[in-house]
Design a protein around this motif. Structure first.
Motif, PDB file in Angstrom:
ATOM      1  N   PRO A  86      32.909   4.497  -4.021  1.00  0.00           N
ATOM      2  CA  PRO A  86      34.057   4.733  -4.904  1.00  0.00           C
ATOM      3  C   PRO A  86      33.603   4.677  -6.359  1.00  0.00           C
ATOM      4  N   VAL A  87      34.097   5.616  -7.155  1.00  0.00           N
ATOM      5  CA  VAL A  87      33.725   5.688  -8.573  1.00  0.00           C
ATOM      6  C   VAL A  87      34.895   5.181  -9.407  1.00  0.00           C
ATOM      7  N   HIS A  88      34.643   4.107 -10.137  1.00  0.00           N
ATOM      8  CA  HIS A  88      35.649   3.522 -11.017  1.00  0.00           C
ATOM      9  C   HIS A  88      35.228   3.725 -12.475  1.00  0.00           C
ATOM     10  N   VAL A  89      36.219   3.745 -13.361  1.00  0.00           N
ATOM     11  CA  VAL A  89      35.974   3.854 -14.798  1.00  0.00           C
ATOM     12  C   VAL A  89      36.487   2.584 -15.462  1.00  0.00           C
ATOM     13  N   LEU A  90      35.689   2.039 -16.367  1.00  0.00           N
ATOM     14  CA  LEU A  90      36.076   0.845 -17.117  1.00  0.00           C
ATOM     15  C   LEU A  90      36.920   1.272 -18.302  1.00  0.00           C
ATOM     16  N   ASP A  91      38.118   0.702 -18.410  1.00  0.00           N
ATOM     17  CA  ASP A  91      39.058   1.068 -19.469  1.00  0.00           C
ATOM     18  C   ASP A  91      39.377  -0.116 -20.356  1.00  0.00           C
ATOM     19  N   HIS A  92      39.974   0.211 -21.507  1.00  0.00           N
ATOM     20  CA  HIS A  92      40.610  -0.778 -22.373  1.00  0.00           C
ATOM     21  C   HIS A  92      39.641  -1.865 -22.825  1.00  0.00           C
ATOM     22  N   VAL A  93      38.644  -1.478 -23.595  1.00  0.00           N
ATOM     23  CA  VAL A  93      37.735  -2.453 -24.178  1.00  0.00           C
ATOM     24  C   VAL A  93      38.287  -2.867 -25.522  1.00  0.00           C
ATOM     25  N   ASN A  94      38.585  -4.151 -25.658  1.00  0.00           N
ATOM     26  CA  ASN A  94      39.132  -4.691 -26.893  1.00  0.00           C
ATOM     27  C   ASN A  94      38.046  -4.731 -27.956  1.00  0.00           C
ATOM     28  N   GLN A  95      38.307  -4.129 -29.101  1.00  0.00           N
ATOM     29  CA  GLN A  95      37.291  -4.049 -30.135  1.00  0.00           C
ATOM     30  C   GLN A  95      37.160  -5.343 -30.932  1.00  0.00           C
ATOM     31  N   GLU A  96      38.106  -6.285 -30.780  1.00  0.00           N
ATOM     32  CA  GLU A  96      38.031  -7.518 -31.557  1.00  0.00           C
ATOM     33  C   GLU A  96      37.274  -8.612 -30.828  1.00  0.00           C
ATOM     34  N   ASP A  97      37.672  -8.872 -29.562  1.00  0.00           N
ATOM     35  CA  ASP A  97      36.975  -9.931 -28.837  1.00  0.00           C
ATOM     36  C   ASP A  97      35.944  -9.369 -27.872  1.00  0.00           C
ATOM     37  N   ARG A  98      35.794  -8.028 -27.861  1.00  0.00           N
ATOM     38  CA  ARG A  98      34.779  -7.351 -27.055  1.00  0.00           C
ATOM     39  C   ARG A  98      34.932  -7.671 -25.571  1.00  0.00           C
ATOM     40  N   THR A  99      36.174  -7.708 -25.135  1.00  0.00           N
ATOM     41  CA  THR A  99      36.460  -7.832 -23.713  1.00  0.00           C
ATOM     42  C   THR A  99      37.394  -6.700 -23.334  1.00  0.00           C
ATOM     43  N   THR A 100      37.579  -6.464 -22.064  1.00  0.00           N
ATOM     44  CA  THR A 100      38.557  -5.475 -21.639  1.00  0.00           C
ATOM     45  C   THR A 100      39.908  -6.144 -21.548  1.00  0.00           C
ATOM     46  N   THR A 101      40.945  -5.505 -22.068  1.00  0.00           N
ATOM     47  CA  THR A 101      42.222  -6.183 -22.205  1.00  0.00           C
ATOM     48  C   THR A 101      43.397  -5.301 -21.817  1.00  0.00           C
ATOM     49  N   PRO A 102      43.789  -5.263 -20.556  1.00  0.00           N
ATOM     50  CA  PRO A 102      45.023  -4.581 -20.204  1.00  0.00           C
ATOM     51  C   PRO A 102      46.241  -5.409 -20.532  1.00  0.00           C
ATOM     52  N   GLY A 103      46.087  -6.708 -20.635  1.00  0.00           N
ATOM     53  CA  GLY A 103      47.218  -7.569 -20.917  1.00  0.00           C
ATOM     54  C   GLY A 103      46.725  -8.881 -21.459  1.00  0.00           C
ATOM     55  N   ALA A 104      46.280  -9.754 -20.576  1.00  0.00           N
ATOM     56  CA  ALA A 104      45.842 -11.080 -20.988  1.00  0.00           C
ATOM     57  C   ALA A 104      44.332 -11.158 -21.090  1.00  0.00           C
ATOM     58  N   GLY A 105      43.680 -10.050 -21.384  1.00  0.00           N
ATOM     59  CA  GLY A 105      42.239 -10.071 -21.566  1.00  0.00           C
ATOM     60  C   GLY A 105      41.447  -9.799 -20.311  1.00  0.00           C
ATOM     61  N   ALA A 106      42.114  -9.541 -19.176  1.00  0.00           N
ATOM     62  CA  ALA A 106      41.386  -9.276 -17.937  1.00  0.00           C
ATOM     63  C   ALA A 106      40.879  -7.841 -17.950  1.00  0.00           C
ATOM     64  N   PRO A 107      39.716  -7.581 -17.342  1.00  0.00           N
ATOM     65  CA  PRO A 107      39.196  -6.217 -17.319  1.00  0.00           C
ATOM     66  C   PRO A 107      40.051  -5.312 -16.438  1.00  0.00           C
ATOM     67  N   ARG A 108      40.054  -4.042 -16.753  1.00  0.00           N
ATOM     68  CA  ARG A 108      40.808  -3.063 -15.965  1.00  0.00           C
ATOM     69  C   ARG A 108      39.900  -1.897 -15.610  1.00  0.00           C
ATOM     70  N   THR A 109      39.979  -1.480 -14.368  1.00  0.00           N
ATOM     71  CA  THR A 109      39.277  -0.268 -13.944  1.00  0.00           C
ATOM     72  C   THR A 109      40.263   0.634 -13.227  1.00  0.00           C
ATOM     73  N   ARG A 110      39.887   1.893 -13.121  1.00  0.00           N
ATOM     74  CA  ARG A 110      40.715   2.837 -12.352  1.00  0.00           C
ATOM     75  C   ARG A 110      39.795   3.695 -11.495  1.00  0.00           C
ATOM     76  N   LEU A 111      40.237   3.951 -10.288  1.00  0.00           N
ATOM     77  CA  LEU A 111      39.481   4.777  -9.359  1.00  0.00           C
ATOM     78  C   LEU A 111      39.619   6.242  -9.764  1.00  0.00           C
ATOM     79  N   THR A 112      38.485   6.936  -9.900  1.00  0.00           N
ATOM     80  CA  THR A 112      38.527   8.351 -10.283  1.00  0.00           C
ATOM     81  C   THR A 112      37.999   9.273  -9.194  1.00  0.00           C
TER      82      THR A 112
END
Length: 215
Positions: free
Chosen positions: A48-74
């Motif tokens: 399965p190929v996933h894409v990493l989304d929503h990288v926070n430019q301030e704390d350099r983490t992925t942040t869909p909401g509370a800072g947790a990383p988010r991926t989506r299946l493509t």
């Protein structure tokens, strides 16, 4: 073998088999290697190929909401083999009509993927194999997910999950050097941080009276 390769959705596999078996349908999409192969071809090792989304430019983490990383299946990617030799890869994508064949391709990611899978097979900890892409960096990694029973189409990387950058990797990130996700994420975030704007030019000072041209 500690590496778990999840089964692909049946429609995705069928679409690749149909493409391999229909020269007319894929005449323009066949790669040089596929055109020259004699004998049967088989799609194997679906990932399965996933894409990493929503990288926070301030704390350099992925942040869909509370800072947790988010991926989506493509999509799902299959390695296409002729006997024991990998000659191409086949991608499938999800459309309104379900999973469908997208393209065949060759290139350095094929041997790099196989090498990373061999690395993963040598580990003592069991992992579920996935691919994780960071399109902004033109970066693809083998994602070793710690939950081998997880739905391969969902979920985000856990801090202890392993990412193995595939070659060619972005400058400064070594290909085939395993990293825990929590360690590599700040590096990814740093590289995605926009460069600070150049300072504007200071206003021109008024000309000194000593330098003025006489009337």
């Amino acid at each position: 073998m500690p590496l778990h390769v999840p089964p692909a959705p049946a429609p995705a596999l069928r679409s690749v088999l149909a493409a391999l078996g229909s020269p007319t349908a894929v005449r323009d999409g066949r790669t040089p290697a596929l055109q020259s192969v004699q004998g049967p071809l088989s799609p194997e090792l679906p990932l399965p190929v996933h894409v990493l989304d929503h990288v926070n430019q301030e704390d350099r983490t992925t942040t869909p909401g509370a800072g947790a990383p988010r991926t989506r299946l493509t999509g799902w990617r299959f390695l296409v083999r002729s006997g024991e030799r990998t000659v191409a890869a086949a991608d499938t994508v999800l459309t309104a009509d379900g999973w469908t064949f997208s393209r065949f391709f060759e290139g350095p990611y094929l041997p790099s993927t196989e090498r990373a899978l061999r690395q993963a097979e040598s580990l003592t900890t069991p992992y579920q194999a996935r691919l994780l892409s960071v399109p902004e960096l033109y970066m693809l990694t083998l994602w070793l997910h710690g939950d081998t029973e997880a739905d391969p189409g969902t979920g985000a990387p856990a801090p202890a999950d392993i990412l193995v950058p595939l070659a060619p990797a972005p400058p400064g990130i070594a290909a085939h050097r395993p990293h825990r996700f929590a360690e590599l994420l700040p590096v990814i975030g740093l590289r995605l941080t926009p460069a600070p704007p150049l300072p504007s030019a200071p206003p021109l000072a008024p000309a000194s009276p000593l330098l003025r041209t006489p009337a």
